[in-house]
Write an enzyme that holds these catalytic residues in place. Structure first.
Site, PDB file in Angstrom:
ATOM      1  N   ARG A   1       0.847  -1.193   0.000  1.00  0.00           N
ATOM      2  CA  ARG A   1       0.000   0.000   0.000  1.00  0.00           C
ATOM      3  C   ARG A   1       0.885   1.247   0.000  1.00  0.00           C
ATOM      4  NH1 ARG A   1      -3.107  -0.456   5.106  1.00  0.00           N
ATOM      5  NH2 ARG A   1      -4.437  -1.905   3.955  1.00  0.00           N
TER       6      ARG A   1
ATOM      7  N   ARG B   1      -1.371   6.397   9.787  1.00  0.00           N
ATOM      8  CA  ARG B   1      -1.408   5.880   8.416  1.00  0.00           C
ATOM      9  C   ARG B   1      -1.651   6.998   7.394  1.00  0.00           C
ATOM     10  NH1 ARG B   1      -4.299  -0.071   8.847  1.00  0.00           N
ATOM     11  NH2 ARG B   1      -3.050  -0.852  10.573  1.00  0.00           N
TER      12      ARG B   1
ATOM     13  N   LYS C   1      -3.260   0.951  15.363  1.00  0.00           N
ATOM     14  CA  LYS C   1      -3.288   1.800  14.173  1.00  0.00           C
ATOM     15  C   LYS C   1      -3.953   3.136  14.489  1.00  0.00           C
ATOM     16  CE  LYS C   1      -7.457  -0.563  12.504  1.00  0.00           C
ATOM     17  NZ  LYS C   1      -8.004  -1.423  11.447  1.00  0.00           N
TER      18      LYS C   1
ATOM     19  N   LYS D   1      -5.505   6.780  12.472  1.00  0.00           N
ATOM     20  CA  LYS D   1      -5.909   7.323  11.175  1.00  0.00           C
ATOM     21  C   LYS D   1      -6.281   8.794  11.309  1.00  0.00           C
ATOM     22  CE  LYS D   1      -7.585   2.817   9.601  1.00  0.00           C
ATOM     23  NZ  LYS D   1      -8.752   2.028   9.136  1.00  0.00           N
TER      24      LYS D   1
ATOM     25  N   CYS E   1     -15.068  -3.590   0.636  1.00  0.00           N
ATOM     26  CA  CYS E   1     -13.645  -3.835   0.856  1.00  0.00           C
ATOM     27  C   CYS E   1     -13.190  -4.947  -0.094  1.00  0.00           C
ATOM     28  CB  CYS E   1     -13.390  -4.215   2.311  1.00  0.00           C
ATOM     29  SG  CYS E   1     -14.057  -5.850   2.753  1.00  0.00           S
TER      30      CYS E   1
ATOM     31  N   CYS F   1      -7.655 -11.262   1.201  1.00  0.00           N
ATOM     32  CA  CYS F   1      -7.584 -10.790   2.580  1.00  0.00           C
ATOM     33  C   CYS F   1      -7.654 -11.968   3.561  1.00  0.00           C
ATOM     34  CB  CYS F   1      -8.706  -9.805   2.877  1.00  0.00           C
ATOM     35  SG  CYS F   1      -8.659  -9.217   4.593  1.00  0.00           S
TER      36      CYS F   1
ATOM     37  N   CYS G   1     -15.573  -8.618   6.839  1.00  0.00           N
ATOM     38  CA  CYS G   1     -15.350  -8.970   8.240  1.00  0.00           C
ATOM     39  C   CYS G   1     -15.661  -7.732   9.070  1.00  0.00           C
ATOM     40  CB  CYS G   1     -13.911  -9.455   8.456  1.00  0.00           C
ATOM     41  SG  CYS G   1     -12.702  -8.124   8.583  1.00  0.00           S
TER      42      CYS G   1
ATOM     43  N   CYS H   1     -12.962  -2.006   7.219  1.00  0.00           N
ATOM     44  CA  CYS H   1     -12.342  -1.435   6.024  1.00  0.00           C
ATOM     45  C   CYS H   1     -13.366  -0.896   5.026  1.00  0.00           C
ATOM     46  CB  CYS H   1     -11.449  -2.470   5.346  1.00  0.00           C
ATOM     47  SG  CYS H   1     -10.080  -3.018   6.367  1.00  0.00           S
TER      48      CYS H   1
END
Length: 571
Positions: A83, A153, A215, A217, A434, A440, A479, A483
């Site tokens: 990415r 990110r 993470k 964002k 997603c 994935c 899931c 995302c």
């Protein structure tokens, strides 16, 4: 939201194994360089499997053929997803040509995937092609540093092609935020770019030696468009303008959508308003938010480690006061702002700078040459002649931006000839998924491959019910990790098992309300039957201009989520 101080500032207890891994990684180096030389496996071993995420990669395999390979006594066909870091989603045509060539020559699938994190991904990079991928990015002024794992990110920025001056200023701040919050370790340059080790001690003054608990964002938002879905993000700077110029930001902290099925300690949460700051304080405040989360975030349980949980545990006011203390500022009251939508304006739009901007709808963000629709070739042809830039949107679309009047006809012809301006519908334009299967590793149900045909069925329902010209914000995620941002949709499907989803409804069109689960673990026919009945009621009972999500809340089909920490899993 919770304003009290119900819990400790720091969670005591045994640290998660991820904390050990980060501490022992020698500032994200691990033994990645040595692992690259191991040709006996197509994957990365031990801690390196997770460490490569700090370098922008996830190790995946093709789940469609996993069982077949196991039967043949072969390891899964490991390949990396890489990415790019692309603040605000802006790139040059030259950069596009380079990534197009790499995708064609060095990936298993040959595609470029636009993500709703406003960047692109390569899927299917074999181990021997990983280092060349990073070097190709570097050669054109890009990198993949810090686009995954426990760091800040890719920074999003509203893709607004009309208010050119305001957008340009906001994008500059997105870049500054991205650069300011990057890891300082030289591990990336040493491993992937063959830069020599410098005989100094690595330091991470902002992220710390064990980086963030989870993470993180960040977004820069230009009202009235909420195309970045700010409430899905930890830290959000809402642009405040005077006379068309940026003067400061409203700061909102603590949004996040990821949950775990059945774990009532996890929940989706909208961001809390902290206050207004003048531009001069932006980087200091950003650093204060990140370091407060660094020091107060839960390092014992990764499922409760994100900023949203820290705010709920220590209280919004306590967190806000600590940010003020660390930044040496006092927040001013929130300045007025409002959102009117979050979709992209597909087609041509003229900016105030007299340049044209063409937003191309890319279903699922997947750029590939399809029969009769050679999208990838078309974008390459445009990149070869375009003199402006490309802007990737947080809705997985692409803007050919800054087109002069005399170039407009040429760009449009290329787009039409390659299926990039094919007829679409409001419903399809407001639907998103997603990646999910086959690549994935977290996928529980289909998403990207499921969405196009599912939209066909939703459109058939809406046409039959007399609302075919309208739309419902629809999101499908394979899931519960968030995302696909299904928790901010008017209708959100969250994968539970192959062919089964949890059905969430009640979000709104502007993305400021969490959707609540209506039905759990149901099949597509059950979903269609439920949506048909709900759309039937919406079509006949709604008030003028009322969106589907607002309708379901107003008439009591679903209760709004007002206090996520205590109410998200309520019936």
């Amino acid at each position: 939201m919770n304003e009290k101080h119900p819990g400790p500032l720091v969670v005591e207890g045994k640290l998660s194994d991820a904390e050990r891994m980060k501490l022992e990684s020698h500032y994200l180096r691990g033994t990645i360089a040595e692992d690259l030389q191991d040709g006996l496996t197509g994957g990365f071993k031990g801690d390196n499997f997770l460490l490569i995420r700090f370098h922008g990669m996830y190790q995946q395999d093709d789940r469609d053929i996993r069982a077949e390979r196991a039967e043949q006594k072969l390891e899964p066909r490991h390949a990396m997803m890489l990415r790019c870091r692309l603040p605000g989603g802006i790139m040059t045509p030259r950069q596009w040509q380079a990534i197009d060539k790499f995708a064609a020559d060095n990936t298993l699938y040959g595609s470029i995937r636009l993500t709703n994190r406003q960047t692109f991904q390569f899927h299917g990079i074999l181990k021997q092609n990983v280092k060349p991928a990073h070097q190709m990015l570097h050669d054109v002024g890009l990198d993949a540093l810090a686009t995954a794992n426990d760091v800040n990110r890719n920074v999003l920025c509203t893709s607004n092609p009309v208010e050119s001056q305001l957008h340009a200023e906001a994008w500059e701040w997105a870049k500054k935020l991205s650069e300011h919050l990057l890891p300082r370790t030289r591990a990336y340059a040493e491993i992937w770019l063959d830069q020599e080790k410098v005989a100094t001690t690595d330091e991470e003054p902002i992220l710390g030696p064990t980086y963030l608990p989870r993470k993180f964002k960040t977004t820069v938002v230009v009202p009235p468009q909420n195309d970045v879905d700010l409430h899905a993000n930890d830290m959000n700077f809402v642009a405040i303008a005077e006379n068309g110029r940026l003067v400061g930001f409203n700061l909102l902290v603590g949004g996040g959508l990821s949950v775990e099925h059945g774990n009532k300690k996890t929940y989706a949460r909208t961001a809390s308003e902290f206050g207004y700051i003048p531009l001069a304080h932006t980087l200091a405040v950003a650093q204060a938010v990140v370091t407060t989360q660094r020091d107060w975030g839960n390092r014992t349980d990764r499922k409760n480690a994100k900023t949203k949980y820290t705010l709920e545990r220590v209280g919004v006011e306590a967190f806000k006061a600590e940010v003020e203390r660390r930044a040496g500022i006092k927040f001013e009251p929130i300045r007025p702002y409002a959102f009117t939508g979050r979709g992209d304006r597909i087609g041509w739009v003229k900016g105030i700078d007299d340049k044209w901007h063409l937003t191309l709808f890319i279903e699922n963000g997947r750029i590939l040459d399809y029969p009769g629709k050679p999208l990838k070739t078309g974008l390459l042809e445009i990149a070869r002649v375009h003199k402006g830039d490309f802007r990737l949107t947080a809705n997985q679309n692409l803007i050919v931006a800054g087109v002069a009047e005399k170039e407009k006809e040429k760009i449009e012809k290329l787009a039409r000839d390659h299926g990039l301006m094919a007829a679409t519908t409001p419903q399809r334009e407001n639907s998103m998924a997603c990646v999910s299967f086959p690549t994935c590793p977290l996928a529980m149900a289909e998403a990207e491959r499921f969405l196009p045909q599912f939209v066909d069925k939703i459109e058939a329902i809406m046409t039959a019910r007399g609302v075919g010209d309208d739309h419902i914000v629809l999101r499908v995620t394979g899931c519960p990790n968030g995302c696909g941002r299904a928790m901010l949709a008017e209708i959100g499907l969250v994968g539970k098992a192959p062919g089964r989803y949890n059905l969430h409804i009640g979000g709104n069109r502007t993305g400021t309300r969490i959707a609540r689960m209506l039905r759990e673990n149901i099949t597509e026919p059950e979903i269609i039957e439920t949506i048909d009945a709900l759309v039937g009621r919406w079509a006949t009972e709604r008030e003028p201009g009322e969106g589907f999500g607002d309708f379901t809340v107003r008439v009591g089909i679903i209760r709004p989520i007002l206090d996520p920490a205590r109410d998200f899993w309520g019936e």
